[in-house]
Write a protein that holds these residues in place. Structure first.
Motif, PDB file in Angstrom:
ATOM      1  N   LYS A 542       0.850  -1.189   0.000  1.00 14.27           N
ATOM      2  CA  LYS A 542       0.000   0.000   0.000  1.00 14.27           C
ATOM      3  C   LYS A 542       0.886   1.240   0.000  1.00 14.27           C
ATOM      4  CE  LYS A 542      -3.423  -2.399   2.876  1.00 14.27           C
ATOM      5  NZ  LYS A 542      -4.144  -2.393   4.175  1.00 14.27           N
ATOM      6  N   THR A 543       0.567   2.167  -0.876  1.00 15.68           N
ATOM      7  CA  THR A 543       1.331   3.403  -0.977  1.00 15.68           C
ATOM      8  C   THR A 543       0.378   4.593  -0.971  1.00 15.68           C
ATOM      9  OG1 THR A 543       2.972   2.254  -2.335  1.00 15.68           O
ATOM     10  CG2 THR A 543       3.079   4.664  -2.289  1.00 15.68           C
ATOM     11  N   ARG A 544       0.736   5.610  -0.192  1.00 13.47           N
ATOM     12  CA  ARG A 544      -0.078   6.825  -0.135  1.00 13.47           C
ATOM     13  C   ARG A 544       0.835   8.036  -0.273  1.00 13.47           C
ATOM     14  NH1 ARG A 544      -2.637  10.303   4.159  1.00 13.47           N
ATOM     15  NH2 ARG A 544      -1.260   9.257   5.638  1.00 13.47           N
ATOM     16  N   ILE A 545       0.478   8.917  -1.209  1.00 16.68           N
ATOM     17  CA  ILE A 545       1.225  10.156  -1.430  1.00 16.68           C
ATOM     18  C   ILE A 545       0.239  11.316  -1.339  1.00 16.68           C
ATOM     19  CG2 ILE A 545       2.692  11.446  -3.016  1.00 16.68           C
ATOM     20  CD1 ILE A 545       3.384   8.785  -4.358  1.00 16.68           C
ATOM     21  N   TYR A 546       0.579  12.363  -0.575  1.00 18.81           N
ATOM     22  CA  TYR A 546      -0.344  13.491  -0.453  1.00 18.81           C
ATOM     23  C   TYR A 546       0.417  14.815  -0.437  1.00 18.81           C
ATOM     24  CZ  TYR A 546       0.957  13.710   4.506  1.00 18.81           C
ATOM     25  OH  TYR A 546       1.655  13.827   5.681  1.00 18.81           O
ATOM     26  N   ALA A 563      -4.357  17.041  -2.404  1.00 20.79           N
ATOM     27  CA  ALA A 563      -4.385  15.981  -3.407  1.00 20.79           C
ATOM     28  C   ALA A 563      -3.747  14.738  -2.786  1.00 20.79           C
ATOM     29  CB  ALA A 563      -3.638  16.396  -4.663  1.00 20.79           C
ATOM     30  N   GLU A 564      -4.432  13.618  -2.936  1.00 17.17           N
ATOM     31  CA  GLU A 564      -3.951  12.369  -2.343  1.00 17.17           C
ATOM     32  C   GLU A 564      -4.105  11.237  -3.355  1.00 17.17           C
ATOM     33  OE1 GLU A 564      -5.525   9.364   1.115  1.00 17.17           O
ATOM     34  OE2 GLU A 564      -5.355  11.501   1.632  1.00 17.17           O
ATOM     35  N   GLN A 565      -3.040  10.470  -3.537  1.00 12.50           N
ATOM     36  CA  GLN A 565      -3.051   9.339  -4.458  1.00 12.50           C
ATOM     37  C   GLN A 565      -2.720   8.069  -3.684  1.00 12.50           C
ATOM     38  OE1 GLN A 565      -3.616   9.305  -8.064  1.00 12.50           O
ATOM     39  NE2 GLN A 565      -3.838   7.150  -7.484  1.00 12.50           N
ATOM     40  N   ASN A 566      -3.569   7.055  -3.839  1.00  7.28           N
ATOM     41  CA  ASN A 566      -3.374   5.779  -3.154  1.00  7.28           C
ATOM     42  C   ASN A 566      -3.178   4.674  -4.186  1.00  7.28           C
ATOM     43  OD1 ASN A 566      -4.060   6.371  -0.126  1.00  7.28           O
ATOM     44  ND2 ASN A 566      -5.660   7.395  -1.298  1.00  7.28           N
ATOM     45  N   PHE A 567      -2.265   3.770  -3.879  1.00  7.12           N
ATOM     46  CA  PHE A 567      -2.006   2.606  -4.725  1.00  7.12           C
ATOM     47  C   PHE A 567      -2.113   1.348  -3.869  1.00  7.12           C
ATOM     48  CE2 PHE A 567       0.547   6.164  -6.230  1.00  7.12           C
ATOM     49  CZ  PHE A 567       0.170   6.253  -7.565  1.00  7.12           C
ATOM     50  N   TYR A 568      -2.822   0.365  -4.363  1.00  7.45           N
ATOM     51  CA  TYR A 568      -2.912  -0.924  -3.666  1.00  7.45           C
ATOM     52  C   TYR A 568      -2.578  -2.028  -4.656  1.00  7.45           C
ATOM     53  CZ  TYR A 568      -4.785  -4.962  -1.184  1.00  7.45           C
ATOM     54  OH  TYR A 568      -4.927  -6.179  -0.580  1.00  7.45           O
ATOM     55  N   ARG A 569      -1.588  -2.850  -4.286  1.00 10.64           N
ATOM     56  CA  ARG A 569      -1.174  -3.953  -5.137  1.00 10.64           C
ATOM     57  C   ARG A 569      -1.202  -5.244  -4.320  1.00 10.64           C
ATOM     58  NH1 ARG A 569      -2.312  -0.626  -7.988  1.00 10.64           N
ATOM     59  NH2 ARG A 569      -1.123   0.412  -9.660  1.00 10.64           N
ATOM     60  N   ASP A 570      -2.092  -6.152  -4.756  1.00  3.07           N
ATOM     61  CA  ASP A 570      -2.217  -7.449  -4.104  1.00  3.07           C
ATOM     62  C   ASP A 570      -1.283  -8.439  -4.800  1.00  3.07           C
ATOM     63  OD1 ASP A 570      -3.279 -10.132  -3.335  1.00  3.07           O
ATOM     64  OD2 ASP A 570      -4.781  -8.908  -2.299  1.00  3.07           O
ATOM     65  N   LEU A 581      -7.644   8.266  -6.432  1.00  2.00           N
ATOM     66  CA  LEU A 581      -7.281   9.682  -6.356  1.00  2.00           C
ATOM     67  C   LEU A 581      -8.336  10.427  -5.547  1.00  2.00           C
ATOM     68  CD1 LEU A 581      -5.600  12.179  -7.247  1.00  2.00           C
ATOM     69  CD2 LEU A 581      -7.094  12.298  -9.260  1.00  2.00           C
ATOM     70  N   ILE A 582      -7.893  11.234  -4.586  1.00  7.64           N
ATOM     71  CA  ILE A 582      -8.795  12.031  -3.759  1.00  7.64           C
ATOM     72  C   ILE A 582      -8.349  13.489  -3.825  1.00  7.64           C
ATOM     73  CG2 ILE A 582      -9.728  12.407  -1.452  1.00  7.64           C
ATOM     74  CD1 ILE A 582      -9.124   9.513  -0.807  1.00  7.64           C
ATOM     75  N   LEU A 583      -9.284  14.370  -4.165  1.00  2.39           N
ATOM     76  CA  LEU A 583      -9.039  15.809  -4.186  1.00  2.39           C
ATOM     77  C   LEU A 583      -9.984  16.480  -3.194  1.00  2.39           C
ATOM     78  CD1 LEU A 583      -8.792  16.387  -8.045  1.00  2.39           C
ATOM     79  CD2 LEU A 583      -6.909  16.022  -6.442  1.00  2.39           C
ATOM     80  N   ARG A 584      -9.435  17.350  -2.352  1.00  4.87           N
ATOM     81  CA  ARG A 584     -10.257  18.037  -1.356  1.00  4.87           C
ATOM     82  C   ARG A 584      -9.993  19.534  -1.419  1.00  4.87           C
ATOM     83  NH1 ARG A 584      -8.461  13.655   2.236  1.00  4.87           N
ATOM     84  NH2 ARG A 584     -10.156  12.155   2.504  1.00  4.87           N
ATOM     85  N   VAL A 585     -11.071  20.293  -1.224  1.00  6.67           N
ATOM     86  CA  VAL A 585     -10.988  21.754  -1.180  1.00  6.67           C
ATOM     87  C   VAL A 585     -11.732  22.227   0.063  1.00  6.67           C
ATOM     88  CG1 VAL A 585     -11.544  23.920  -2.325  1.00  6.67           C
ATOM     89  CG2 VAL A 585     -10.880  21.937  -3.691  1.00  6.67           C
ATOM     90  N   ILE A 586     -11.079  23.057   0.850  1.00  7.16           N
ATOM     91  CA  ILE A 586     -11.703  23.633   2.047  1.00  7.16           C
ATOM     92  C   ILE A 586     -11.535  25.153   1.978  1.00  7.16           C
ATOM     93  CG2 ILE A 586     -11.744  23.734   4.553  1.00  7.16           C
ATOM     94  CD1 ILE A 586     -10.531  20.949   4.622  1.00  7.16           C
ATOM     95  N   PHE A 587     -12.644  25.845   2.022  1.00  9.21           N
ATOM     96  CA  PHE A 587     -12.629  27.313   2.033  1.00  9.21           C
ATOM     97  C   PHE A 587     -13.257  27.795   3.332  1.00  9.21           C
ATOM     98  CE2 PHE A 587     -14.822  31.348   1.328  1.00  9.21           C
ATOM     99  CZ  PHE A 587     -13.748  32.142   0.953  1.00  9.21           C
TER     100      PHE A 587
END
Length: 591
Positions: A542-546, A563-570, A581-587
């Motif tokens: 499992k790899t997570r980059i943010y 911005a957050e990118q997750n990789f899962y390799r079984d 891929l997860i993108l979040r915006v907070i104002f």
């Protein structure tokens, strides 16, 4: 376009139009109107929905808090809106309006006004209220009767002198139809009252009453929405199909009464405390069922008509007792709680019934709190009237110690085993688990570099026995953390972890590596980044980059982008691989 999003946009524009004139008016130093508040908009886009999660992959939320002060009277309101709102679920969107009497009385600008006769009367009137809320309230008045459920209505606490009273009235559930029978819901209304003598945080005696009732005319249950399959029996030469009767799954209108009393006694300047609560509930599971004939002439007619017991009604009780001794360096506490198997309160829908538990705690600090030691013991049991097929008992105790001396590393040790057993006439199952945790760390400085090194070791050893079969499970984890803070606005954190997991049929190891950092180019711009890699030997990676960036968006407010990118390799089943891929915006805007 989705109707909900259109309503959301219209509402937001309306609020902005309202804020502009109020903000302009509030800028006048001589204006009797003062306006402030905050607005937070949170949005998320995700390429996939979380596993076993009901939260949609993408959504938009808004939290708006407004405070309007007119001639020193503080009026507060809050809004919560979300695109997650659905007609087949209970409301997520909420609105609340409240007046804070205590804050009003502390207003220094109104002290001169309070010296006049009208001011004295107004001050005296407001001092008799502790809570005034309208809209979606979450009243918390009793852990057994009413504890934090959303009520769309009013919540008022009236506390003149030693007299105490509280009142809650409103709707707790909306009507939901045209879904599976198990998810259909009647409109439900709640009435709650509480009176007594004393203050909540001091010695007192209170009596409470709760009435929650479904509106049986709010909907017509339809069992046809229940998804079922026919029961098929194949016999030699014949096939017999029994269509299931889904009427048993059709919901029925329900009614709930709960009456209770509570008392607290504080002595020796609150160094000693003794309290308890008793509640009795009556639950009618089907309001359309036949009445129970009560021929006792001693029961008033009004009581028969009001409570109207049915053949589906049941009565039970619950109670709790707790005590505590709070000294300067020593604290002792104990509690006992019993909830009957038939006790139900719609004001505490998550309260587990059919159990009793008792607990004792002690804590001691030494050398001006540089050394602290604490311990606890807890035991619980269910199946109080022996009506279930099995009985579960749970016994746990623990001890912890911490040592924190200046200019020396700190040490924290915890040991907390527990035993859970489930016994029936035909089988017996036991789970013996021991949990040990040790952590230590030291903060130090090398010239302009501030650093912190921490170590943690945890061990969980479980032995599960089912009749004559026994299995052992063991997990031990070693973790090292390093934090570095440079003179420049840069800080870095590193983590290395090794987890050994031993199961009856296999053993695996998980290696975890992490790097994160924060860099600020100015007070108004802050950036955070990180990467985490978890490698389970021969299983998966499992790899997570943010990357997160927060900055001041000129005069409009504070903006946060992530911005957050997750990789899962079984490694065994490649069809389970995924990228997310997860993108979040907070104002956030404060005014």
């Amino acid at each position: 376009m989705n109707k909900l999003i259109i309503k959301y946009i219209v509402f937001s524009i309306s609020i902005i139009c309202l804020l502009i004139p109020l903000s302009i008016l509030a800028q006048d130093s001589y204006s009797p109107i003062k306006f402030s508040g905050s607005n937070r908009i949170y949005g998320q886009y995700s390429s996939r929905q979380g596993s076993f999660s009901q939260v949609p992959a993408s959504f938009l939320r808004e939290e708006l808090n407004l405070r309007l002060e007119i001639y020193g009277i503080p009026l507060s309101s809050s809004f919560f809106l979300s695109t997650e709102q659905r007609g087949i679920r209970q409301n997520i969107n909420t609105f609340n309006f409240s007046i804070n009497p205590k804050q009003l009385l502390m207003n220094k600008a109104k002290q001169e006004l309070y010296k006049t006769k009208p001011g004295k009367f107004f001050r005296k009137l407001m001092s008799t209220f502790s809570t005034i809320e309208i809209g979606t309230c979450r009243p918390t008045y009793s852990p057994l009767i009413l504890n934090g459920i959303p009520v769309k209505g009013v919540n008022i606490e009236f506390t003149p002198g030693i007299f105490y009273s509280a009142f809650v009235s409103g709707k707790t559930k909306k009507r939901i139809q045209n879904v599976e029978a198990s998810q259909q819901t009647y409109e439900q209304y709640l009435q709650f009252g509480k009176i007594g003598l004393g203050k909540k945080d001091k010695s007192h005696f209170f009596v409470s009453f709760l009435h929650v009732k479904d509106d049986e005319n709010s909907m017509t249950p339809d069992s046809s929405f229940y998804i079922s399959r026919a029961d098929t029996i194949i016999l030699p030469g014949d096939t017999i199909i029994h269509n299931q009767d889904t009427s048993a799954y059709t919901i029925k209108p329900q009614e709930n009464f709960v009456a209770g009393t509570e008392a607290k006694l504080f002595l020796f300047k609150k160094k000693f405390y003794l309290g308890g609560e008793l509640a009795v509930s009556m639950l009618t599971r089907d309001m359309t069922a036949s009445d129970i004939e009560i021929n006792d002439e001693n029961v008033p007619k009004w009581a028969k008509d009001y409570f109207n017991p049915k053949v589906s009604s049941s009565i039970d009780y619950a109670y709790s007792v707790n005590t505590a001794i709070n000294l300067k360096t020593t604290k002792l506490s104990g509690s006992y709680k019993m909830v009957g198997p038939g006790f139900n309160s719609f004001g505490t829908p998550y309260l587990r019934n059919d159990f009793k538990t008792y607990e004792a705690k002690i804590s001691q600090s030494l050398l001006k709190r540089k050394i602290s030691v604490s311990s606890y013991f807890r035991k619980s049991k269910d199946n109080l009237i022996d009506w279930k097929n099995s009985t579960t008992t749970y016994t746990a105790y623990g001890i912890s110690a911490s040592f924190r001396f200046r200019k020396f590393p700190y040490f924290v040790i915890n040991y907390s085993p527990y035993l859970q057993s489930n016994k029936s006439d035909t089988s017996e199952k036991e789970n013996k688990t021991q949990i040990f945790n040790f952590s230590s760390g030291y903060n130090y400085k090398i010239k302009d570099l501030r650093a912190s090194t921490n170590f943690n070791y945890s061990l969980q050893n479980s032995e599960i026995q089912f009749d004559t079969t026994s299995n052992n499970y063991k997990t031990s984890t070693y973790s090292v953390y390093e934090n570095l803070s440079f003179k420049k606005p840069l800080s870095l954190s590193f983590v290395v972890s090794l987890s050994n997991r031993e199961y009856p049929e296999n053993t695996t190891q998980i290696y975890t590596y992490g790097l994160s950092g924060t860099y600020s180019t100015s007070k108004k711009w802050r950036n955070t980044f990180g990467i985490t890699l978890s490698n389970q030997k021969s299983k998966n990676i499992k790899t997570r980059i943010y990357l997160n960036s927060s900055f001041q968006a000129w005069k409009f407010g504070q903006m946060s982008l992530r911005a957050e990118q997750n990789f899962y390799r079984d490694k065994e089943q490649t069809d389970k691989n995924y990228d997310g891929l997860i993108l979040r915006v907070i104002f956030t805007k404060k005014f």
